[in-house]
Each structure stands twice: as structure tokens, then as C-alpha cells.
Enzyme design. Structure first.
Site, PDB file in Angstrom:
ATOM      1  N   SER A  46       6.876   7.414   6.403  1.00 40.74           N
ATOM      2  CA  SER A  46       5.335   7.092   6.247  1.00 40.74           C
ATOM      3  C   SER A  46       4.618   8.318   6.863  1.00 40.74           C
ATOM      4  O   SER A  46       3.326   8.530   6.582  1.00 40.74           O
ATOM      5  CB  SER A  46       4.920   5.880   6.931  1.00 40.74           C
ATOM      6  OG  SER A  46       5.385   5.878   8.168  1.00 40.74           O
ATOM      7  N   GLU A 116      16.349   2.896   2.758  1.00 43.14           N
ATOM      8  CA  GLU A 116      15.938   2.055   1.852  1.00 43.14           C
ATOM      9  C   GLU A 116      16.909   1.414   0.831  1.00 43.14           C
ATOM     10  O   GLU A 116      17.533   2.249   0.364  1.00 43.14           O
ATOM     11  CB  GLU A 116      14.557   2.406   1.328  1.00 43.14           C
ATOM     12  CG  GLU A 116      13.566   3.022   2.118  1.00 43.14           C
ATOM     13  CD  GLU A 116      12.035   3.123   1.524  1.00 43.14           C
ATOM     14  OE1 GLU A 116      12.121   3.316   0.083  1.00 43.14           O
ATOM     15  OE2 GLU A 116      11.217   3.692   1.912  1.00 43.14           O
ATOM     16  N   GLU A 179      10.002  -5.674   4.048  1.00 40.64           N
ATOM     17  CA  GLU A 179       8.924  -5.251   4.065  1.00 40.64           C
ATOM     18  C   GLU A 179       8.296  -5.838   2.663  1.00 40.64           C
ATOM     19  O   GLU A 179       8.725  -5.811   1.726  1.00 40.64           O
ATOM     20  CB  GLU A 179       8.833  -3.714   3.837  1.00 40.64           C
ATOM     21  CG  GLU A 179       7.264  -3.208   3.315  1.00 40.64           C
ATOM     22  CD  GLU A 179       7.035  -1.710   3.648  1.00 40.64           C
ATOM     23  OE1 GLU A 179       8.078  -0.741   4.187  1.00 40.64           O
ATOM     24  OE2 GLU A 179       6.019  -1.175   3.384  1.00 40.64           O
TER      25      GLU A 179
HETATM   26  N1  MHF Z   1      -0.484   3.878   6.673  1.00 37.10           N
HETATM   27  C1  MHF Z   1       0.511   3.266   5.990  1.00 37.10           C
HETATM   28  N2  MHF Z   1       0.726   2.057   6.352  1.00 37.10           N
HETATM   29  C2  MHF Z   1       1.965   1.459   5.715  1.00 37.10           C
HETATM   30  O1  MHF Z   1       2.134   0.483   6.235  1.00 37.10           O
HETATM   31  C3  MHF Z   1       2.738   2.138   4.955  1.00 37.10           C
HETATM   32  C4  MHF Z   1       2.361   3.624   4.746  1.00 37.10           C
HETATM   33  N3  MHF Z   1       1.225   3.902   5.367  1.00 37.10           N
HETATM   34  N4  MHF Z   1       2.815   4.338   3.896  1.00 37.10           N
HETATM   35  C5  MHF Z   1       4.280   3.806   3.329  1.00 37.10           C
HETATM   36  C6  MHF Z   1       4.247   2.446   3.134  1.00 37.10           C
HETATM   37  C7  MHF Z   1       3.399   2.086   2.111  1.00 37.10           C
HETATM   38  N5  MHF Z   1       2.881   0.863   2.262  1.00 37.10           N
HETATM   39  C8  MHF Z   1       1.962   0.054   1.383  1.00 37.10           C
HETATM   40  C9  MHF Z   1       0.865   0.787   0.802  1.00 37.10           C
HETATM   41  C10 MHF Z   1       0.240  -0.289   0.090  1.00 37.10           C
HETATM   42  C11 MHF Z   1       0.531  -1.677   0.066  1.00 37.10           C
HETATM   43  C12 MHF Z   1      -0.392  -2.520  -0.827  1.00 37.10           C
HETATM   44  O2  MHF Z   1      -1.323  -2.167  -1.494  1.00 37.10           O
HETATM   45  N6  MHF Z   1      -0.050  -3.865  -0.902  1.00 37.10           N
HETATM   46  C13 MHF Z   1      -0.939  -4.673  -1.590  1.00 37.10           C
HETATM   47  C14 MHF Z   1      -0.077  -5.927  -1.990  1.00 37.10           C
HETATM   48  C15 MHF Z   1      -0.191  -6.036  -3.666  1.00 37.10           C
HETATM   49  C16 MHF Z   1       0.532  -7.242  -4.029  1.00 37.10           C
HETATM   50  O3  MHF Z   1       0.285  -8.345  -3.896  1.00 37.10           O
HETATM   51  O4  MHF Z   1       1.599  -6.914  -4.756  1.00 37.10           O
HETATM   52  C17 MHF Z   1      -1.967  -5.224  -0.703  1.00 37.10           C
HETATM   53  O5  MHF Z   1      -3.070  -5.897  -1.033  1.00 37.10           O
HETATM   54  O6  MHF Z   1      -1.813  -5.271   0.649  1.00 37.10           O
HETATM   55  C18 MHF Z   1       1.544  -2.286   0.499  1.00 37.10           C
HETATM   56  C19 MHF Z   1       2.336  -1.143   1.407  1.00 37.10           C
HETATM   57  C20 MHF Z   1       3.419   0.386   3.613  1.00 37.10           C
HETATM   58  N7  MHF Z   1       3.729   1.849   4.110  1.00 37.10           N
HETATM   59  C1  KIV Z   2       6.832   1.035   7.762  1.00 42.20           C
HETATM   60  C2  KIV Z   2       8.260   1.536   8.036  1.00 42.20           C
HETATM   61  C3  KIV Z   2       9.155   0.397   7.983  1.00 42.20           C
HETATM   62  C4  KIV Z   2       8.818   2.742   7.525  1.00 42.20           C
HETATM   63  O1  KIV Z   2       9.573   2.773   6.835  1.00 42.20           O
HETATM   64  C5  KIV Z   2       7.910   4.070   7.818  1.00 42.20           C
HETATM   65  O2  KIV Z   2       6.999   3.950   8.416  1.00 42.20           O
HETATM   66  O3  KIV Z   2       8.356   5.012   7.051  1.00 42.20           O
HETATM   67 MG    MG Z   3      10.011   4.486   5.613  1.00 40.12          MG
END
Ligand code: MHF
Ligand code: KIV
Ligand code: MG
Length: 262
Positions: A46, A116, A179
Site C-alpha cells: 500500500s 495475496e 480483507e
Molecule cells: N489508504 C489505503 N487504505 C487501504 O486500506 C488500502 C490502500 N490504501 N491501498 C491498498 C488497498 C486498497 N484498499 C481499498 C480501496 C478502496 C476500497 C473501496 O472503495 N471499498 C468500497 C467497497 C465497495 C463495495 O461495497 O464493494 C467502500 O465503500 O469501502 C476498499 C479497499 C485497501 N487498501
Molecule cells: C492493508 C494490508 C493488509 C496490505 O496488504 C497493505 O497495506 O499493503
Molecule cells: Mg498489500
């Protein structure tokens, strides 16, 4: 406090003690997380998004991951340091995957790696474990598959998720990150597998939780997933600091006599 090992985490699950995990990407924040008693520090890919400012995690390289993992390792005395394997460092073939995983331990001071995938990477996990490399699996919303998933989508196929969890556990993973999956499915997996589950967007019934450091400290300047929570406002504090410094320079109150040489 004794340092945290992968076997220690399995014991924590058995005792019902929640596992606290967080990402960190450099020396000062790793030192602070360690001092605060965080059990697991993940050097997450990330960092591509929160540190490098890229739009997803796909461009992150092994070289960059090893560089950040070295910085983190130098700051840690107690926490378990896990290196996150970047896209294309373990998918193409098992031999290359074991070699890249080994570099996190050999060159960067990590005690384990994370990758992953579920059933599809179980052979790779087995090969790493056979080589003496502890592996944390990561199933559900797997950001390196963003294009295959059609975006960052919550994963809801219960049969597939449960099968993935069992397959990575059988392959020898010491823990699984869950996740972006519904809480009831995460609860079922946590109850069924012998190894600790670490949730992010997977409800409260996991054996532990992980958050991206920039989200929880209020340093994320971009999109906040719904499942994160800000526990501090370092963005606000940083703006205050930069503005106060700017004001002091402009009005001539910094540097004062105490910060000058006669
Ligand atoms: N700052 C940050 N936090 C994170 O947790 C994170 C990152 N970056 N980068 C790598 C991944 C990408 N992540 C993400 C990014 C976006 C959503 C997202 O937009 N989720 C929607 C869900 C949509 C659905 O219902 O299917 C949400 O509303 O949360 C989720 C995980 C988690 N990880
Ligand atoms: C959010 C965690 C599980 C991750 O894979 C990351 O930070 O890259
Ligand atoms: Mg990761």
C-alpha cells in the site's frame, strides 16, 4: 516484552487475545508503532498509494519493498515485521517466488512475508514454508487483482472464501489477512481455521485487526475506504506545524537568539 514470533500469534488466537497489526513504511513510524505495543508491523505494498502517490499498488517493485522493509526493521525491537510481496514477485513461478520471499528475510530483516491469493497460491506458500520462510496469506479483496475484480469490491462468495482459507492454512501459512469480506463469513473462517485471522474490513470477529498507518493516523490525503477509522489527525497537526513555521520565518521570529550563533 519478548519479541513477537509467528508461533506467539497462534498462541494469542488460542488464548483469545486480539492481535494488533498496522502498516509502517519507515524508521520513525516503525519505532513508534513498536513502542506503542503493536504486535505485527506489515511493510505493505500500500506504500505505492500512501507514500509514492500512485493510483494502485501494481507498480511497486521488490527493490522498493526491500528498501522500506530495511528502514522498518531498524526501528523495531519487539513487533513481528512482515514484508508484503509486490505484484509479479511471486505470481510467475514458484522458484522465483521463493527466492524473492527469501530476500525479505536475508537482506531486509523481516521475519515473515505476506502474499495475496487463496487456493491458487497454495503451492507457492508450501514451497516458501518448506524453505523456512513463514508466510501470511491474504484473501478476499486482494488489491493486486484490482483489474481482475473490476475495482476494490467487497468479496462475497462464501464457498470460495472458505475454501481459500482452508487451502492456505493447509499449505502452512501461519496467519491469514481477511480483507473486504462480510463479517459473518470472516467469523466462520476464524472459527474454522486453526491459524489467526487478521481483518481489515472483515468485522470484529477476526483474531486481530490491521489498518493502513496513513488512514489511522489521519495522513491519508486521498480516498478513505469505509472500513478505516482515523484515530489521530496528523494531517491537521502537520498543517499547523508547517503554517506556524512559515509564519515565524515571515515575521522574523524564527530563528531567535537561542537558535543562532554569535
Ligand atoms: N489508504 C489505503 N487504505 C487501504 O486500506 C488500502 C490502500 N490504501 N491501498 C491498498 C488497498 C486498497 N484498499 C481499498 C480501496 C478502496 C476500497 C473501496 O472503495 N471499498 C468500497 C467497497 C465497495 C463495495 O461495497 O464493494 C467502500 O465503500 O469501502 C476498499 C479497499 C485497501 N487498501
Ligand atoms: C492493508 C494490508 C493488509 C496490505 O496488504 C497493505 O497495506 O499493503
Ligand atoms: Mg498489500
Amino acid at each position: 516484552m519478548a519479541s513477537v514470533s509467528t508461533t506467539h500469534l497462534v498462541k494469542m488466537k488460542a488464548e483469545g487475545t486480539k492481535i494488533v497489526a498496522v502498516t509502517a513504511y519507515d524508521f520513525p513510524f516503525a519505532r513508534l508503532a513498536d513502542e506503542a505495543g503493536v504486535d505485527v508491523i506489515l511493510v505493505g505494498d500500500s506504500l505505492g498509494m500512501v507514500v509514492q502517490g500512485q493510483k494502485n499498488t501494481l507498480p511497486v517493485t521488490m527493490e522498493e519493498m526491500l528498501y522500506h522493509t530495511k528502514m522498518v526493521s531498524r526501528g523495531v525491537t519487539r513487533s513481528l515485521v512482515v514484508g508484503d510481496m509486490p505484484f509479479l514477485s511471486y505470481q510467475a513461478d514458484v522458484c522465483e517466488a521463493v527466492r524473492n520471499a527469501g530476500l525479505f528475510l536475508k537482506e531486509a530483516g523481516a521475519a515473515a512475508v505476506k502474499l495475496e491469493g487463496g487456493a491458487g497460491v497454495s503451492e507457492t506458500i508450501r514451497a516458501m514454508v518448506d524453505a523456512g520462510i513463514p508466510v501470511q496469506a491474504h484473501i478476499g479483496l486482494t488489491p493486486q487483482s484490482v483489474h481482475a475484480m473490476g475495482g476494490y469490491r467487497i468479496q462475497r462468495d462464501e464457498n470460495r472464501l472458505v475454501d481459500d482459507a482452508h487451502k492456505v492454512a493447509e499449505a502452512g501459512a501461519f496467519s491469514i489477512v481477511l480483507e473486504g469480506i462480510p463479517a459473518p463469513i470472516a467469523r466462520r473462517i476464524t472459527e474454522e481455521v486453526g491459524i489467526p485471522t487478521i481483518g481489515i474490513g472483515a468485522g470484529v470477529h477476526c483474531d486481530g485487526q490491521i489498518l493502513v498507518m496513513h488512514d489511522l493516523l489521519g495522513l491519508n490525503l486521498g480516498y478513505m475506504p469505509k472500513f478505516t477509522r482515523m484515530f489521530a489527525d496528523l494531517k491537521g497537526e502537520s498543517l499547523k506545524g508547517f503554517r506556524a513555521y512559515g509564519d515565524a520565518v515571515r515575521e522574523g521570529s524564527f530563528p531567535g537568539p537561542d537558535h543562532s550563533y554569535q
